[in-house]
Write a protein that holds these residues in place. Structure first.
Motif, PDB file in Angstrom:
ATOM      1  N   VAL A 260       0.859  -1.183   0.000  1.00 39.60           N
ATOM      2  CA  VAL A 260       0.000   0.000   0.000  1.00 39.60           C
ATOM      3  C   VAL A 260       0.899   1.238   0.000  1.00 39.60           C
ATOM      4  O   VAL A 260       1.793   1.359   0.850  1.00 39.60           O
ATOM      5  CB  VAL A 260      -0.911   0.030   1.249  1.00 39.60           C
ATOM      6  N   ASP A 261       0.677   2.119  -0.961  1.00 40.18           N
ATOM      7  CA  ASP A 261       1.448   3.360  -1.026  1.00 40.18           C
ATOM      8  C   ASP A 261       0.734   4.415  -0.183  1.00 40.18           C
ATOM      9  O   ASP A 261      -0.202   5.051  -0.618  1.00 40.18           O
ATOM     10  CB  ASP A 261       1.575   3.823  -2.469  1.00 40.18           C
ATOM     11  N   VAL A 262       1.192   4.589   1.030  1.00 40.04           N
ATOM     12  CA  VAL A 262       0.542   5.532   1.942  1.00 40.04           C
ATOM     13  C   VAL A 262       0.720   6.966   1.465  1.00 40.04           C
ATOM     14  O   VAL A 262      -0.072   7.849   1.767  1.00 40.04           O
ATOM     15  CB  VAL A 262       1.108   5.339   3.369  1.00 40.04           C
ATOM     16  N   ASN A 263       1.736   7.199   0.668  1.00 44.01           N
ATOM     17  CA  ASN A 263       1.979   8.560   0.196  1.00 44.01           C
ATOM     18  C   ASN A 263       0.911   9.020  -0.785  1.00 44.01           C
ATOM     19  O   ASN A 263       0.857  10.195  -1.132  1.00 44.01           O
ATOM     20  CB  ASN A 263       3.366   8.659  -0.431  1.00 44.01           C
ATOM     21  N   GLN A 264       0.073   8.110  -1.221  1.00 42.72           N
ATOM     22  CA  GLN A 264      -1.046   8.525  -2.074  1.00 42.72           C
ATOM     23  C   GLN A 264      -1.962   9.480  -1.317  1.00 42.72           C
ATOM     24  O   GLN A 264      -2.719  10.221  -1.927  1.00 42.72           O
ATOM     25  CB  GLN A 264      -1.842   7.301  -2.530  1.00 42.72           C
ATOM     26  N   TRP A 265      -1.884   9.470  -0.010  1.00 41.95           N
ATOM     27  CA  TRP A 265      -2.743  10.339   0.798  1.00 41.95           C
ATOM     28  C   TRP A 265      -2.013  11.587   1.270  1.00 41.95           C
ATOM     29  O   TRP A 265      -2.551  12.363   2.050  1.00 41.95           O
ATOM     30  CB  TRP A 265      -3.276   9.558   2.002  1.00 41.95           C
ATOM     31  N   ASN A 266      -0.792  11.767   0.811  1.00 42.10           N
ATOM     32  CA  ASN A 266      -0.045  12.986   1.120  1.00 42.10           C
ATOM     33  C   ASN A 266      -0.252  13.959  -0.018  1.00 42.10           C
ATOM     34  O   ASN A 266       0.452  13.948  -1.018  1.00 42.10           O
ATOM     35  CB  ASN A 266       1.443  12.664   1.280  1.00 42.10           C
ATOM     36  N   THR A 267      -1.213  14.808   0.119  1.00 45.60           N
ATOM     37  CA  THR A 267      -1.565  15.709  -0.966  1.00 45.60           C
ATOM     38  C   THR A 267      -1.055  17.106  -0.730  1.00 45.60           C
ATOM     39  O   THR A 267      -1.277  17.996  -1.537  1.00 45.60           O
ATOM     40  CB  THR A 267      -3.090  15.768  -1.125  1.00 45.60           C
ATOM     41  N   VAL A 268      -0.378  17.337   0.363  1.00 47.26           N
ATOM     42  CA  VAL A 268       0.034  18.681   0.700  1.00 47.26           C
ATOM     43  C   VAL A 268       1.470  18.964   0.303  1.00 47.26           C
ATOM     44  O   VAL A 268       1.795  20.005  -0.214  1.00 47.26           O
ATOM     45  CB  VAL A 268      -0.101  18.906   2.215  1.00 47.26           C
ATOM     46  N   ASN A 269       2.307  18.043   0.553  1.00 52.22           N
ATOM     47  CA  ASN A 269       3.715  18.305   0.421  1.00 52.22           C
ATOM     48  C   ASN A 269       4.339  17.177  -0.376  1.00 52.22           C
ATOM     49  O   ASN A 269       4.471  16.066   0.114  1.00 52.22           O
ATOM     50  CB  ASN A 269       4.367  18.384   1.809  1.00 52.22           C
ATOM     51  N   ASP A 270       4.721  17.505  -1.592  1.00 58.17           N
ATOM     52  CA  ASP A 270       5.266  16.445  -2.431  1.00 58.17           C
ATOM     53  C   ASP A 270       6.774  16.331  -2.310  1.00 58.17           C
ATOM     54  O   ASP A 270       7.409  15.577  -3.022  1.00 58.17           O
ATOM     55  CB  ASP A 270       4.877  16.674  -3.888  1.00 58.17           C
ATOM     56  N   LYS A 271       7.357  17.122  -1.431  1.00 63.06           N
ATOM     57  CA  LYS A 271       8.810  17.042  -1.255  1.00 63.06           C
ATOM     58  C   LYS A 271       9.207  15.836  -0.414  1.00 63.06           C
ATOM     59  O   LYS A 271      10.222  15.227  -0.629  1.00 63.06           O
ATOM     60  CB  LYS A 271       9.335  18.315  -0.596  1.00 63.06           C
ATOM     61  N   TRP A 272       8.384  15.567   0.604  1.00 64.32           N
ATOM     62  CA  TRP A 272       8.753  14.500   1.524  1.00 64.32           C
ATOM     63  C   TRP A 272       7.621  13.500   1.665  1.00 64.32           C
ATOM     64  O   TRP A 272       6.465  13.870   1.893  1.00 64.32           O
ATOM     65  CB  TRP A 272       9.058  15.082   2.906  1.00 64.32           C
ATOM     66  N   PRO A 273       7.931  12.244   1.565  1.00 63.92           N
ATOM     67  CA  PRO A 273       6.896  11.236   1.785  1.00 63.92           C
ATOM     68  C   PRO A 273       6.558  11.095   3.262  1.00 63.92           C
ATOM     69  O   PRO A 273       7.238  11.639   4.133  1.00 63.92           O
ATOM     70  CB  PRO A 273       7.550   9.965   1.249  1.00 63.92           C
ATOM     71  N   LEU A 274       5.516  10.379   3.526  1.00 61.10           N
ATOM     72  CA  LEU A 274       5.077  10.123   4.903  1.00 61.10           C
ATOM     73  C   LEU A 274       5.794   8.860   5.397  1.00 61.10           C
ATOM     74  O   LEU A 274       5.259   7.766   5.366  1.00 61.10           O
ATOM     75  CB  LEU A 274       3.563   9.933   4.951  1.00 61.10           C
ATOM     76  N   SER A 275       7.017   9.045   5.827  1.00 61.50           N
ATOM     77  CA  SER A 275       7.879   7.899   6.118  1.00 61.50           C
ATOM     78  C   SER A 275       7.302   6.995   7.203  1.00 61.50           C
ATOM     79  O   SER A 275       6.800   7.468   8.220  1.00 61.50           O
ATOM     80  CB  SER A 275       9.256   8.393   6.548  1.00 61.50           C
ATOM     81  N   LEU A 276       7.413   5.697   6.962  1.00 56.82           N
ATOM     82  CA  LEU A 276       6.832   4.706   7.868  1.00 56.82           C
ATOM     83  C   LEU A 276       7.949   3.942   8.573  1.00 56.82           C
ATOM     84  O   LEU A 276       8.418   2.921   8.086  1.00 56.82           O
ATOM     85  CB  LEU A 276       5.945   3.731   7.088  1.00 56.82           C
ATOM     86  N   PHE A 277       8.415   4.464   9.686  1.00 58.94           N
ATOM     87  CA  PHE A 277       9.457   3.778  10.448  1.00 58.94           C
ATOM     88  C   PHE A 277       8.855   2.955  11.587  1.00 58.94           C
ATOM     89  O   PHE A 277       9.353   1.906  11.941  1.00 58.94           O
ATOM     90  CB  PHE A 277      10.450   4.786  11.037  1.00 58.94           C
ATOM     91  N   GLN A 278       7.825   3.514  12.181  1.00 59.85           N
ATOM     92  CA  GLN A 278       7.172   2.835  13.289  1.00 59.85           C
ATOM     93  C   GLN A 278       6.182   1.826  12.718  1.00 59.85           C
ATOM     94  O   GLN A 278       5.336   2.186  11.906  1.00 59.85           O
ATOM     95  CB  GLN A 278       6.425   3.855  14.155  1.00 59.85           C
TER      96      GLN A 278
END
Lengths: 714, 133
Positions: A260-278
């Motif tokens: 699942v590409d969670v960054n598909q829901w990051n519509t505000v800032n295309d510079k940085w993805p929503l990193s999933l470390f936890q």
């Protein structure tokens, strides 16, 4: 100069070196995840935590994605989107909701989640290893993942804080290179591995980070079907992978062929993805996802979101927004980058929400943001806010709420109180009724200093807690005489020019002495509790930093002249920011030790039972006196037999400590600082204590890929 | 029979032996992976200081023609080396090396207190005494 002075000098140099190194990393600060500029520790995770979604943009996207989605205001400023918004992955119908704890997670032999269980108690009923025999503990097996980088080549330095999971008769690891490794829990032999296609690049963090994996299994498994048991791992580029727990093969029905590409829901800032470390928090058939980002630099960053996904299909059930829609063009984050906790009986999800962006100047976000820097309870079915308590008003110190609250029932005044303990970077332990959010021990709003920065409106009061006693002193420790002598009075001169009016002194142009700073206090590991005795244990840091606002013109001049270390732009605001650890010219800490402690509290009375310097500073190979303690990253685990197991210290040692007295009963050298919390499990009748030994540049420039299990000899 | 007349410098020879042992222990600490301190500046420091200790004690034990002032200086520098190495060993938590340095300090004391005096002035004196007898 006395011998003690010499030792002190060496110690100071060690710690200073570590701090200096961390600063040199430019990593952001202290939170581990975040990555903010940090000075010492912890890592920042600050950064991280950026939240993700912008309400507005998200709402737009949702509208595009699905006509069935809806946005509902909830609680104090939060919003929830429900329905299958986003790109609904292929793969079957969403699972129907279930209630109550998962049986596989409740097994007393397992360590099935990041914190051992959903309540984040970090407690095991295992009692084979006792204070009497722990001295006999020896390595049972050792494994090296191969996924490690010291930053000397193209791959950024690795920071590995993954707690191994023991469930399904298998030990599961997630590496900082996003691989999943399944091991035999009794021998350490490899069963299978899974490697996603993920770039090993520093997209949102200065390091390659990983906190491991999550596990799920179907309540009513379909016979003969694959992926009825799954392991999930996230990546820095916001991909969440789900694989079969028995084979490591991707689960075709999860998202797009297992991803699942969670960054598909990051519509505000295309510079940085929503990193999933936890790794996600798993409850019944739902995955709860926070994310890390980069909030120490820009004002506008992805706003804080938490996603609930169907564990089988990856389909989004709901999205929680921590920030009001009207502010997301001026600020962001207030995300959840640390682990969460959950009450499986009530179905309430407890999320530690970070500070808004930018971290150190709030002149562009002066309105109240009640969910920022808070602990908030959500309904797991709907994502709606049940209650929320803000721990810092108008956060301009980067006091992210970084640790999961520990859920425990307290016997107090003859009654059983359903409580939670929320550690904080400020050093307070907030003990709340987890059903209502009301304080179990008093929280007092006290006046705090005003800001003298242009446009800034520091909150006039902040919440203070006296009971339990804070994990660090109320006042900063004061000048180290030795560091001052070595610095020819530099420490004293620096301190005289700094603003310090106690906790919550705002960042200032002249420079503010920040104690605690972004490093905390407490960090992302949080504490552990013995649910039977109500004793709560937590490690802490005592670090002093200097916060300095720099007028925009001057900041740009410095930037053009190539000055970069410790500078953070703070977006298009009136000020840039400089973060500096309070050191003398020789790199020695200007403040008195200890630099880190481990403390135990009786939650039934709020009394602190003991508070001991923990670990040893190590630099250039030299160890400092134990009375100096160490800056720590990691967390303790408690066993029923009255032991605390913890790594976390700079000296690359793991320890067993007497819960009753705080005395170190056993320690063992490992390859690097063990910045993860250990997993304690029982397999085939034998109790194991397993550490992932990853290291963290905030503590020491020493990394490792070691996994080591300890057990009593046969 | 000058050398016989001077007697045996037990302290210096013991110090030489301890220096050699210390150098070996320092090398083990420096290159033995997994000891928590390998390849750190601290271990390279003790490796260097024990090597210097070996050179210094070699000079002390074997070079009988040292000028008195140089012998005194060398003895003093060896003491500093022992103390510095001992402190480093303590901070590195290398117990064996610390113990060796402790024995080295005893050897140094034996040398200062009990060894036949060294240095050219004393040597001449011994020669004169020998001729008189």
């Amino acid at each position: 100069m006395t011998r003690q002075d010499v030792i002190t000098l060496f110690s100071s140099l060690l710690l200073a070196g570590a701090i200096g190194y961390a600063q040199a990393q430019e990593a952001p600060s202290t939170d581990e995840e975040g990555g903010q500029p940090q000075g010492i520790t912890e890592t920042q995770d600050d950064e991280s935590e950026q939240d993700a979604s912008d309400d507005e943009a998200q709402a737009d996207q949702d509208a595009d994605d699905s006509e069935e989605s809806s946005v509902t205001p909830t609680g104090p400023g939060g919003r929830v989107e429900t329905g299958p918004a986003g790109d609904a992955p292929d793969g079957g119908e969403p699972s129907p909701p279930r209630t109550g704890p998962d049986a596989w997670m409740e097994s007393p032999d397992s360590w099935a989640t990041f914190n051992g269980d959903l309540r984040a108690q970090k407690y095991t009923p295992a009692d084979q290893i006792t204070p009497e025999n722990v001295g006999e503990l020896e390595p049972a097996w050792e494994y090296h993942t191969g996924d490690v980088a010291d930053g000397s080549d193209e791959i950024p330095m690795s920071v590995w804080s993954a707690t191994p999971l023991f469930v399904n008769d298998t030990l599961y690891l997630g590496t900082p290179f996003y691989r999943i490794i399944a091991l035999d829990p009794g021998s350490g032999e490899e069963k299978w591995t899974f490697a996603p296609e993920a770039p090993l690049e520093a997209l949102t963090q200065p390091n390659m980070k990983g906190r491991g994996v999550a596990y799920w299994e179907a309540d009513e498994p379909r016979a003969g079907e694959a992926c009825e048991k799954r392991v999930y791992v996230g990546t820095m580029d916001a991909k969440l992978y789900g694989v079969d727990a028995d084979t490591g093969e991707p689960c075709a029905d999860f998202g797009d062929g297992g991803m699942v590409d969670v960054n598909q829901w990051n519509t505000v800032n295309d510079k940085w993805p929503l990193s999933l470390f936890q790794p996600p928090t798993v409850y019944n058939d739902t995955l709860f996802l926070g994310w890390a980002g980069k909030d120490w630099e820009d004002a506008v960053a992805p706003p804080g979101t938490v996603f609930a996904l169907d564990a089988r299909t990856g389909e989004r059930k709901w999205t929680f927004h921590a920030l009001p829609e009207e502010v997301v063009e001026r600020t962001g984050t207030a995300n959840v980058w640390a682990s969460m906790s959950l009450d499986p009986e009530s179905g309430l999800l407890y999320i530690p929400i970070s500070s808004p962006s930018p971290n150190y100047y709030g002149g562009e976000r002066t309105e109240e943001l009640p969910l920022a820097t808070s602990v908030t309870a959500l309904d797991t079915e709907t994502g709606e806010v049940v209650w929320s308590r803000q721990l810092v008003h108008h956060d301009i110190w980067d006091y992210d709420t970084v640790a999961p609250p520990t859920l425990v029932d307290i016997e107090k005044d003859g009654e059983t109180v359903p409580a939670l303990v929320q550690p904080s970077k400020q050093g307070f332990l907030f003990v709340l009724n987890r059903e209502t959010g009301e304080p179990v021990y008093p929280i007092e709003e006290r006046e705090v200093p005003a800001s003298d920065a242009e446009g800034e409106q520091a909150a006039p009061t902040q919440p203070f807690v006296d009971v339990p006693e804070p994990v660090i002193p109320d006042e900063w420790p004061g000048i180290s005489k030795l560091a001052d002598i070595v610095g020819l009075g530099e420490c004293s001169r620096k301190a005289e020019g700094l603003r310090y009016e106690g906790r919550f002194t705002p960042p200032s142009v002249e420079g503010t002495l920040a104690y605690p700073p972004t490093t905390g206090g407490s960090q992302w590991g949080g504490g552990a509790v013995d649910p039977e005795s109500g004793v709560f244990v937590i490690n802490s840091n005592s670090v002093v930093q200097i916060y300095r606002l720099i007028p925009r013109d001057e900041y740009e001049q410095r930037e053009q002249s190539g000055e970069t270390g410790g500078y953070y732009a703070q977006g298009d605001t009136a000020y840039g920011f400089q973060l500096e650890t309070f050191l003398n010219w020789a790199g020695m800490p200007c403040w008195k030790p200890p630099y880190g402690t481990l403390a135990a509290y009786d939650l039934t009375t709020g009394e602190r039972l003991w508070n001991e310097p923990f670990g040893q500073v190590q630099k250039h190979g030299f160890y400092m006196p134990e009375s100096w303690g160490s800056v720590t990253i990691g967390a303790p685990v408690i066993t029923r037999s009255g032991l605390i197991f913890i790594g976390a210290s700079m000296d690359s040692r793991v320890r067993a400590i007497d819960l009753e007295s705080g005395e170190v009963l056993w320690k063992h050298l490992v390859d690097a600082p063990a910045v993860s919390m250990p997993a304690v499990y029982t397999y085939q009748g034998k109790q194991y204590v397993t550490f992932a030994v990853g290291g963290n540049s905030i503590l020491l420039p020493k990394v490792s890929d070691q996994v080591i299990a300890f057990a009593l000899p046969d | 029979m000058t050398s016989k007349a001077r007697g045996t410098a037990y302290g210096a020879w013991l110090l030489l032996a301890i220096s050699a042992i210390s150098l070996i222990l320092a090398a083990v600490a420096t290159f033995n992976e997994g000891n928590g301190i390998a390849h750190t500046p601290g271990t390279y420091l003790v490796l260097t200081s024990t090597a210097l200790l070996l050179v210094g004690s070699l000079l002390l034990a074997l070079w009988h023609g040292l000028p008195r002032w140089l012998g005194g200086l060398l003895t003093f520098l060896l003491l500093l080396d022992l103390l510095g190495t001992g402190l480093a060993a303590y901070l590195l938590q290398t117990e064996w090396l610390l113990g060796a340095v402790g024995v080295g300090l005893v050897a140094w004391l034996i040398h200062v207190i009990a060894d036949p005096a060294t240095g050219t002035r004393n040597q001449h004196k011994t020669q004169r005494q020998g001729a008189a007898s």
